[in-house]
Design an enzyme around this catalytic site. Structure first.
Site, PDB file in Angstrom:
ATOM      1  N   GLY A 122      -7.695  -4.452 -13.460  1.00 26.33           N
ATOM      2  CA  GLY A 122      -6.309  -4.417 -14.271  1.00 26.33           C
ATOM      3  C   GLY A 122      -6.779  -5.253 -15.942  1.00 26.33           C
ATOM      4  O   GLY A 122      -7.474  -6.379 -15.663  1.00 26.33           O
ATOM      5  N   ASP A 134      -0.850 -10.519  -6.434  1.00 27.64           N
ATOM      6  CA  ASP A 134      -2.163  -9.765  -5.326  1.00 27.64           C
ATOM      7  C   ASP A 134      -1.428  -8.669  -4.436  1.00 27.64           C
ATOM      8  O   ASP A 134      -0.366  -9.226  -3.692  1.00 27.64           O
ATOM      9  CB  ASP A 134      -2.463 -11.360  -4.716  1.00 27.64           C
ATOM     10  CG  ASP A 134      -3.945  -9.908  -3.821  1.00 27.64           C
ATOM     11  OD1 ASP A 134      -3.680  -8.574  -3.358  1.00 27.64           O
ATOM     12  OD2 ASP A 134      -5.066 -10.635  -4.080  1.00 27.64           O
ATOM     13  N   ALA A 152      -2.942   0.281  -6.743  1.00 26.07           N
ATOM     14  CA  ALA A 152      -3.158  -1.459  -6.397  1.00 26.07           C
ATOM     15  C   ALA A 152      -4.344  -0.537  -5.154  1.00 26.07           C
ATOM     16  O   ALA A 152      -3.825  -0.136  -4.212  1.00 26.07           O
ATOM     17  CB  ALA A 152      -2.643  -2.305  -6.144  1.00 26.07           C
ATOM     18  N   ALA A 153      -5.950  -1.334  -5.762  1.00 27.23           N
ATOM     19  CA  ALA A 153      -6.830  -0.926  -4.543  1.00 27.23           C
ATOM     20  C   ALA A 153      -7.941  -1.788  -5.392  1.00 27.23           C
ATOM     21  O   ALA A 153      -8.197  -1.735  -6.405  1.00 27.23           O
ATOM     22  CB  ALA A 153      -6.944   0.607  -4.623  1.00 27.23           C
ATOM     23  N   TYR A 186     -15.635   2.001   1.147  1.00 26.20           N
ATOM     24  CA  TYR A 186     -14.102   2.539  -0.346  1.00 26.20           C
ATOM     25  C   TYR A 186     -13.707   3.481   0.719  1.00 26.20           C
ATOM     26  O   TYR A 186     -12.272   3.422   0.108  1.00 26.20           O
ATOM     27  CB  TYR A 186     -15.368   2.844  -1.256  1.00 26.20           C
ATOM     28  CG  TYR A 186     -13.928   3.021  -2.320  1.00 26.20           C
ATOM     29  CD1 TYR A 186     -12.415   2.860  -2.465  1.00 26.20           C
ATOM     30  CD2 TYR A 186     -14.054   4.229  -2.462  1.00 26.20           C
ATOM     31  CE1 TYR A 186     -12.004   3.553  -3.132  1.00 26.20           C
ATOM     32  CE2 TYR A 186     -13.343   5.369  -3.464  1.00 26.20           C
ATOM     33  CZ  TYR A 186     -11.732   4.846  -3.551  1.00 26.20           C
ATOM     34  OH  TYR A 186     -11.353   5.963  -4.181  1.00 26.20           O
ATOM     35  N   LYS A 228      -9.555   3.212   2.131  1.00 22.40           N
ATOM     36  CA  LYS A 228      -8.439   4.220   1.529  1.00 22.40           C
ATOM     37  C   LYS A 228      -7.876   5.169   2.544  1.00 22.40           C
ATOM     38  O   LYS A 228      -6.640   5.595   2.440  1.00 22.40           O
ATOM     39  CB  LYS A 228      -8.976   5.145   0.112  1.00 22.40           C
ATOM     40  CG  LYS A 228      -9.253   4.486  -0.948  1.00 22.40           C
ATOM     41  CD  LYS A 228      -8.124   3.545  -1.748  1.00 22.40           C
ATOM     42  CE  LYS A 228      -7.230   4.147  -2.329  1.00 22.40           C
ATOM     43  NZ  LYS A 228      -6.373   4.187  -2.914  1.00 22.40           N
ATOM     44  N   ASN A 251     -12.423  12.891  -9.974  1.00 27.74           N
ATOM     45  CA  ASN A 251     -12.486  11.706  -9.974  1.00 27.74           C
ATOM     46  C   ASN A 251     -11.520  12.304 -12.302  1.00 27.74           C
ATOM     47  O   ASN A 251     -12.020  13.340 -12.404  1.00 27.74           O
ATOM     48  CB  ASN A 251     -14.361  12.726 -10.753  1.00 27.74           C
ATOM     49  CG  ASN A 251     -14.746  12.481  -8.988  1.00 27.74           C
ATOM     50  OD1 ASN A 251     -15.052  13.863  -8.902  1.00 27.74           O
ATOM     51  ND2 ASN A 251     -15.198  11.551  -8.927  1.00 27.74           N
TER      52      ASN A 251
END
Length: 313
Positions: free
Chosen positions: A38, A58, A79-80, A146, A150, A175
């Site tokens: 970001g 973090d 956050a990822a 990824y 998750k 999406n």
């Protein structure tokens, strides 16, 4: 006194819109972001809002995460690490952030009895058939580190719900696109195509372009996340959100391309990570939350194009 929401990843694309939605509803928002994905520009509009604060940090730093939980009512964990291709090149960083970091957030929630919303991804699902959308009972089959990390984060979160009775909700938005999304390889296809069209550059499609996506506008996604985070009925649930309609990447390119903009098919960098068809069944979100998307793909693309022109992106 207004309730306080802690938003991890608040300066990211979706985190920014979630922050705005919460502020609009009268929440105090405490953001936490390491600004690796970001940016401060994403949340610059809230800088003068007395109900908004943001701390750089973090989620892999357990002590710093724990320090954010003073007087927090709900935590929305966004956050990822989110780059599918990069996860295949460097799976370790995705594991540390998406699994270890999520456990740090969960443990802080457990110690303070704070409700948690974990924002996951539709990329955990297996391929859908041609007749129906993907509901929450659809088989999972992560095709990249990824997606795998998750999904692991989701499983750990639900273990805290079952093992500690921690109020947890897991969300799987499909999406999402819109202003403030990156228009690089780590961004979304709508933003990438729109930026290239505005620059008069060829739209490049990985593979044959028949793969489909269910594309949801950012404000609809943020509203879904906040609705789920504040509904008692959502505790202990996994909930999808999308439009219920999918579009092929070929059709999307044709929608976005203007004038003499060309369209070209190129070799996929990591074809093994591709999901052929993503179409959401949003029935549960509608029945449980009363949520429905309101922005069509055509309108959303037009809004994004206008924003990019104004920002000269």
């Amino acid at each position: 006194m207004a309730e306080t929401a802690l938003v991890t990843g608040a300066a990211g694309f979706i985190g920014r819109w979630v922050t705005k939605e919460l502020l609009d509803r009268g929440y105090r928002v405490h953001g936490y972001d390491d600004f690796s994905g970001g940016s401060r520009e994403n949340v610059a509009a809230f800088a003068d809002d007395p109900d908004f604060t943001i701390v750089e940090g973090d989620i892999r730093d357990a002590d710093r995460v724990a320090a954010q939980f003073d007087d927090v009512d709900i935590c929305l964990h966004l956050a990822a690490e989110i780059d599918v291709h990069e996860s295949l090149n460097d799976p370790g960083s995705h594991f540390e952030t998406n699994v270890v970091g999520t456990q740090h957030v969960l443990e802080a929630c457990r110690q303070t009895d704070t409700r948690l919303t974990l924002v996951g991804t539709c990329m955990v699902y297996d391929v859908a058939d041609a007749d129906g959308g993907i509901d929450e009972g659809h088989p999972v089959d992560p095709a990249s580190p990824y997606a795998g990390t998750k999904l692991a984060g989701e499983d750990i979160a639900m273990s805290y719900y079952h093992g500690y009775d921690l109020p947890v909700t897991v969300l799987r938005p499909f999406n999402t696109y819109g202003p403030f999304q990156k228009a690089s390889n780590a961004g979304g296809v709508v933003s990438i195509f729109t930026k290239r069209d505005l620059a008069g550059e060829t739209l490049k499609i990985y593979g044959d372009g028949t793969q489909t996506r269910d594309l949801m506008y950012a404000t609809d996604c943020a509203r879904f996340i906040v609705e789920a985070s504040t509904s008692d009925d959502a505790v202990g649930e996994v909930i999808n959100a999308g439009t219920g309609e999918d579009v092929s990447i070929n059709k999307l390119a044709e929608l976005i391309a203007t004038g003499d903009t060309g369209i070209e098919h190129v070799e996929h960098h990591h074809p093994q990570s591709e999901i052929d068809r993503l179409r959401c069944d949003p029935t549960k979100a509608h029945e449980l939350l009363g949520w429905e998307p309101t922005v069509s793909l055509e309108e959303g693309v037009d809004r994004l194009r206008t924003w990019m022109c104004e920002k000269e992106i």
